[in-house]
Design an enzyme around this catalytic site. Structure first.
Site, short mmCIF file in Angstrom:
data_model
loop_
_atom_site.label_atom_id
_atom_site.label_comp_id
_atom_site.label_asym_id
_atom_site.label_seq_id
_atom_site.Cartn_x
_atom_site.Cartn_y
_atom_site.Cartn_z
N GLU A 146 0.93 0.73 3.80
CA GLU A 146 2.32 1.18 3.59
C GLU A 146 3.34 0.45 4.45
OE1 GLU A 146 2.33 5.44 3.97
OE2 GLU A 146 0.74 5.69 2.49
N ASP B 222 -4.42 10.94 -7.37
CA ASP B 222 -4.25 12.35 -7.73
C ASP B 222 -3.05 12.44 -8.66
OD1 ASP B 222 -2.13 12.10 -5.83
OD2 ASP B 222 -3.32 13.09 -4.29
N ASN C 186 -2.85 -1.82 1.28
CA ASN C 186 -2.81 -0.55 0.56
C ASN C 186 -1.40 0.03 0.61
OD1 ASN C 186 -4.41 1.59 -0.79
ND2 ASN C 186 -3.82 2.84 0.97
N HIS D 63 -0.57 8.03 -6.50
CA HIS D 63 -0.20 9.45 -6.40
C HIS D 63 0.84 9.71 -7.49
CE1 HIS D 63 -2.40 9.90 -2.67
NE2 HIS D 63 -1.70 8.94 -2.10
N GLU E 10 -6.22 6.20 -3.92
CA GLU E 10 -5.90 7.57 -3.49
C GLU E 10 -5.42 8.40 -4.67
OE1 GLU E 10 -3.27 7.64 -0.10
OE2 GLU E 10 -4.15 5.84 0.79
#
Length: 683
Positions: A165, A275, A208, A245, A273
């Site tokens: 990030e 979701d 990432n 996400h 990651e």
């Protein structure tokens, strides 16, 4: 693999008696059931060489429901918080690894791939790092942190989120402010990746980030420019992690374009990651399909197991509900991966709140076909002679994937005879540059050792290396990556079994192969005289007690020559047998059979010169036809334990080939290793 001098090429006149009918076997045929697709996420992802993982919290490992799902469904693990800076180095130079070790050790014991998350991130950063005001101090601290943490898990981590990030949200496409950016400038990311490569050259190094899934976004474009620049300048970067996400609508319509464009730069892409708010089955399926449609999308990680475990718990974004039950999104994901959801146990309709069954009449596209076609790589692995090893050929490979690496063992041949070599690498593109470790320098010793086979005995927690000497021999090792860890040779038999001695004729006892089911372990071997032998012992007695040696199959000499492989086909009760034959043109090729039992009879699958399992006439060579022999090798397995399980589709086979014009002394033939990839897979 014959220890003595043999002809490298045999002519048609020698083979007038070769027959290609069904094998003669001593027992009645046993029908094998149709193959079925996998019914868990990790197992189905493995069919295409991918992983399907989850984020794991050490504090939840005492929860039986949580660990039950973890062990059943996922073949990759990412520590949720336990490897972040505040958890591993809360005070300068004082490292704590207890919680991270708990996750790493548990994953390793269960054969799950491990992702490292994360080394350099502006968040979850101890105050002592954020308060540094000197660039040189921060640079030293960052390099030391990366090196120390990576060294702790060296050889165990498949891929590391090296920097996390670092780009700002919004329309700038630039780096976000952080202590690293403010003191070290744009170069801190490059510095982190170079330090990481030095710390663990074998691990894949990833950048990432979140909100980089939409190709048109400025943040995505900023990351893309950085990766393109890194690849152009030789900065070590192997993959891009897209966190994914998503809101209720799921991925943007151009998500696959984003994955493809990053992959086109020469890096892997991973969904790291995942979701999705309210876990729409359609949104999950669209996400997974986008990955499946991009060859370099190597895996997917969901960020948690049950909704109650999620950082977005109020949005119910995961594949399992708070009770650990599969949600409709689970079935959508499994189907998108190519699997078949398992039907729930029969129960009254009013109680049927669980997962819907697979559609009635659904067919399996992953059954073993009766015809095969392949594409071959060029030469991937060649001999690497040194001052004491004048190697002419490398051959008879065995291979497993473990902890993010391919581990290859092979015979090395020279004028002085045969021995074994070991090498490992993370990607086939690295195979040619991998270091060769000669095992005659270990307790395995010098003298004739050849035709290795490697597997992990899960109950004993030991790696076994099976090979031929003048007997059927083996060594063990608790750590496959340590070439010096192998024990001295031991023999499976006191001497050659009588039935082999009575039938071997002028042949040689060669190519031992071990495979186990839940009750027994079986040892197959060949005699270069048309016989395949099988011995067995109870699984609990292995490696001792091999008796009851029988002729498992027989044919004419060159039709059933040597180099047998036997595998369990994933998700089925079917076994696949491969045996090397010598064709009417004198070239090596493979025939194949199936059986419903390791102790049963074998039914022809692709078993003739006109319909072979693998032969030069059903292999294309995009890089040039460097061989006309498809000889002794091994399938790339779906796992690495003693069951020798392979996927039922998208098969790959590591094999030996050589220059078609080569000839002379068999021991000096220039064998090299290449990789076949199935091109007619139905799934």
């Amino acid at each position: 693999m014959n220890p003595l001098k043999r002809l490298g090429r045999r002519r048609a006149s020698v083979l007038s008696l070769l027959a290609v009918g069904a094998l003669v076997t001593p027992v009645a045929a046993t029908a094998a059931p149709d193959a079925v697709r996998a019914s868990t996420l990790g197992a189905q992802a493995a069919q295409s060489g991918r992983y399907f993982g989850t984020a794991v919290a050490a504090g939840r490992l005492g929860d039986g429901t949580y660990t039950g799902i973890l062990d059943r469904e996922f073949n990759s693990v990412t520590p949720e918080n336990e490897m972040k800076w505040d958890a591993t180095e809360p005070s300068r130079g004082q490292f704590t690894f207890g919680a991270a070790d708990q996750i790493a050790n548990r994953a390793q014991a269960r054969g799950q791939r491990l992702r490292g998350h994360t080394l350099v991130w502006h968040s979850q950063l101890p105050g002592w790092v954020s308060s540094i005001r000197d660039a040189n101090t921060l640079r030293g601290v960052m390099n030391n942190h990366i090196t120390t943490v990576m060294n702790r898990y060296k050889g165990r981590i498949h891929s590391w989120d090296v920097v996390n990030e670092a780009f700002a949200d919004g329309g700038s496409g630039q780096h976000r402010p952080s202590v690293f950016q403010n003191l070290l400038g744009d170069g801190f990311i490059e510095q982190a990746f170079r330090t990481a490569r030095s710390a663990d050259p074998a691990a894949k190094l990833c950048y990432n980030d979140y909100n980089i899934e939409n190709w048109s976004d400025a943040k995505t474009q900023g990351v893309y420019r950085m990766v393109r620049d890194f690849k152009a300048r030789g900065v070590p970067i192997d993959c891009v992690g897209l966190q994914a996400h998503f809101g209720t609508g799921g991925p943007p319509s151009n998500f696959q374009t984003t994955l493809s464009n990053f992959a086109a730069l020469g890096v892997d892409v991973q969904i790291t990651e995942l979701d999705i708010a309210q876990a729409s089955p359609t949104a999950y399926a669209n996400t997974v399909r986008a990955c499946m449609n991009v060859a370099r999308c190597t895996g997917i990680t969901v960020w948690g197991i049950r909704d109650s475990d999620s950082w977005r718990a109020t949005e119910n974004p995961l594949l399992f509900d708070r009770g650990g039950n599969k949600k409709p999104a689970y079935n959508a994901v499994l189907t998108a991966l190519g699997g078949t959801p398992a039907a729930p146990a029969a129960r009254p309709p009013t109680a049927n709140r669980g997962t819907p069954a697979a559609p009635r009449g659904a067919t399996d596209a992953a059954a073993l076909p009766s015809r095969y076609s392949w594409s071959s790589s060029g030469t991937l692995i060649a001999p690497k002679p040194d001052a004491t090893h004048n190697i002419a050929g490398i051959k008879d490979p065995t291979v497993v994937q473990y902890n993010g690496k391919y581990h290859v063992f092979a015979s090395v041949a020279s004028s002085s005879g045969y021995n074994l070599v070991y090498l490992n690498f993370t990607d086939w593109s690295q195979a040619g540059s991998a270091t060769h470790h000669y095992l005659d320098r270990t307790a395995i010793g010098s003298g004739y050792r050849a035709a290795p086979q490697v597997f992990y005995h899960a109950q004993q927690r030991l790696w076994y290396l099976v090979y031929q000497t003048s007997n059927a021999s083996f060594s063990t090792n608790p750590d496959i990556s340590n070439p010096n860890g192998w024990s001295a040779p031991r023999n499976f038999y006191a001497s050659m079994p009588d039935i082999i001695r009575q039938n071997i004729g002028n042949g040689h006892w060669v190519d031992m192969w071990v495979i186990c089911d839940s009750a027994n372990c079986y040892l197959f071997s060949s005699d270069d005289n048309g016989h395949l032998y099988r011995s067995q012992t109870a699984a609990g007695q292995f490696p001792n007690g091999f008796t009851n040696t029988v002729i498992a199959a027989q044919d004419s000499k060159y039709a059933l020559f040597e180099a047998s492989n036997v595998y369990k086909v994933h998700g089925t009760n079917q076994y696949l047998l491969l045996v090397e034959a010598i064709g009417s043109d004198g070239r090596r090729y493979f025939r194949s059979w199936t059986s419903g039992s390791l102790a049963g009879s074998w039914t022809p699958l692709a078993a003739s010169e006109s319909n072979p399992f693998a032969r030069a006439n059903n292999v294309t060579f995009p890089s040039g036809a460097w061989t006309r022999d498809i000889s002794h090798g091994e399938m790339i397995r779906a796992g690495y334990d003693q069951t020798l399980t392979i996927p039922s589709c998208r098969l790959q086979y590591l094999y030996q080939g050589m220059n078609p014009n080569a000839g002379g002394d068999y021991n000096l033939l220039p064998w090299r290793l290449g990789l076949l990839t199935q091109t007619n897979s139905t799934c």
